[in-house]
Structures are given as C-alpha cells and as structure tokens.
Enzyme design. Sequence first.
Site, mmCIF file in Angstrom:
data_model
loop_
_atom_site.group_PDB
_atom_site.id
_atom_site.type_symbol
_atom_site.label_atom_id
_atom_site.label_comp_id
_atom_site.label_asym_id
_atom_site.label_seq_id
_atom_site.Cartn_x
_atom_site.Cartn_y
_atom_site.Cartn_z
ATOM 1 N N GLU A 1 0.205 -11.383 -3.358
ATOM 2 C CA GLU A 1 -1.327 -11.682 -3.062
ATOM 3 C C GLU A 1 -2.177 -11.143 -4.348
ATOM 4 O O GLU A 1 -3.270 -11.418 -4.420
ATOM 5 C CB GLU A 1 -1.883 -10.786 -2.073
ATOM 6 C CG GLU A 1 -2.177 -9.320 -2.240
ATOM 7 C CD GLU A 1 -0.658 -8.346 -2.363
ATOM 8 O OE1 GLU A 1 0.491 -9.148 -2.372
ATOM 9 O OE2 GLU A 1 -0.566 -7.402 -2.196
ATOM 10 N N GLY B 1 0.687 -1.218 -0.094
ATOM 11 C CA GLY B 1 0.103 -0.093 -0.087
ATOM 12 C C GLY B 1 0.835 1.193 0.056
ATOM 13 O O GLY B 1 1.880 1.309 -0.633
ATOM 14 N N CYS C 1 5.605 -5.655 -0.165
ATOM 15 C CA CYS C 1 6.081 -4.183 -0.652
ATOM 16 C C CYS C 1 6.097 -3.106 0.410
ATOM 17 O O CYS C 1 7.032 -3.101 1.331
ATOM 18 C CB CYS C 1 4.965 -4.120 -1.843
ATOM 19 S SG CYS C 1 5.443 -2.726 -2.831
ATOM 20 N N HIS D 1 3.949 -8.122 -4.832
ATOM 21 C CA HIS D 1 2.797 -8.404 -4.311
ATOM 22 C C HIS D 1 2.246 -9.952 -4.753
ATOM 23 O O HIS D 1 1.759 -10.233 -5.457
ATOM 24 C CB HIS D 1 1.893 -7.338 -5.245
ATOM 25 C CG HIS D 1 1.710 -6.001 -4.478
ATOM 26 N ND1 HIS D 1 0.767 -5.482 -3.619
ATOM 27 C CD2 HIS D 1 2.657 -4.917 -4.774
ATOM 28 C CE1 HIS D 1 1.084 -4.290 -3.426
ATOM 29 N NE2 HIS D 1 2.064 -3.808 -3.986
HETATM 30 N N1 GLN Z 1 5.975 2.857 -3.032
HETATM 31 C C1 GLN Z 1 5.072 2.588 -1.659
HETATM 32 C C2 GLN Z 1 5.624 2.908 -0.419
HETATM 33 O O1 GLN Z 1 6.707 3.492 -0.600
HETATM 34 C C3 GLN Z 1 5.048 0.933 -1.826
HETATM 35 C C4 GLN Z 1 4.188 0.449 -3.186
HETATM 36 C C5 GLN Z 1 3.458 -0.919 -2.639
HETATM 37 O O2 GLN Z 1 3.279 -1.430 -1.399
HETATM 38 N N2 GLN Z 1 2.896 -1.258 -3.611
HETATM 39 O O3 GLN Z 1 5.175 3.030 0.432
#
Ligand code: GLN
Length: 197
Positions: free
Chosen positions: A174, A47, A79, A172
């Site tokens: 999921e 996220g 992520c 990801h």
């Molecule tokens: N770019 C997001 C961050 O720095 C991470 C992206 C993701 O979770 N898909 O929090």
Amino acid sequence: MKRIGVLALQGAFIEHIKILQQLGAKAVPVRLPQELEGLDGLIIPGGESTTIGKLMQKYKLSPVIQRLIAEGLPVLGTCAGMILLANQVAGLDGYSLKVMDIGVKRNAFGRQVDSFETDIRMPILGDSPFHAIFIRAPWIENMGNDVEILAQLQDGTPVVAQEGNIIVAAFHPELTSDTRIHEYFLSLIEGREKCKK
Ligand code: GLN
C-alpha cells in the site's frame, strides 16, 4: 460495488483505503465487530502486531474475523497483518488469529535501520517486478502443504503466500503506487462471488 473492510485499529490503514477507492471499491474502516458484517473482503494492515492484536481482542473482533475467514471471506494481510494471520509466530508473546498454516518470524530482517526496498518477481502479476518496501518485516519460516508461495526474495525467502482465501505479504504494497497486489486481491473476491452464484 465491492465493500472491503480495512482493520483500522493502528498502522497503515489509510493507505489501503486510498488504493481500494482508487480501484473503485468501497473501503470500510473496521473498528467494531458489527462493522465486519456484510463485507466482501478484509485487509489487515501493517503496523505493530502486538498493538493490533491487543485491540482486536479488546474490541472482540477476533472471533468474528476467525468465523468469517473460515466461511471463505477473502483476506489480505500485510506485514503485521501477516503476523496476525499466522498459526505460529516466533518472537511474539502476544496474540495471533491462527488462521493460516504458516510460521513467521517477527522483525526477521533486523531492526528499523535494517528496513529496505527491493524489486521482487511475482509471476501471477505478470513480468514486471513489484517494488517491495520492507519495514521491520517478518518472514515466513515454514508452511503447510496447502500454502502456495507467490513471491520470494533472491535468496529464496518466501515473502508473499496464499492459502485459499488468505493472502499475505511481508512488505507494504500500500506504500507504492503499484496497485497490482490489491487488484489480485479484488480478483479473488470476484472469483468467490462467481462461485456463490
Ligand atoms: N515489526 C512489526 C511487528 O512485529 C511489523 C512491522 C510492520 O508491519 N511494518 O508487528
């Protein structure tokens, strides 16, 4: 039945919940500290790490998560989840839990338009590659001696790593129908249960 918490403050938590249910685990959305008690594992989803970090502090989740991880609770961070578990984060003025001995760089591959998909080899999952979806993903820049790299890109960039009860993936898992990373995570939980007996 295993009870796995999925941090549900922001981001791709519903997809993790669906995979856990598909694998026969009970998935518990976590928004408040009391929802963390009695879990067999925890997933911190992808996220926006700054947003998730702020909400984690606002709802006083951080000290409880840090304590449970120190006590050995298995955790999977994907992520933004990987960013939030890292000891050091380049490009983050916000917050991280600092529970895993890795240094990561946010948005390391570039901006949204530089998001990509690629097949990676991950020996612990067997021979067939894992289709990995990278969305404004971080990468791991450095790590301590106790951190094991579980998968790398062709150029050697580490993208899945484990330190004891903590597993992180820069992409990801999921968002694909391949459930093997979640199965591996559940197998760690099995292992921990056996040790406790
Ligand atoms: N770019 C997001 C961050 O720095 C991470 C992206 C993701 O979770 N898909 O929090």
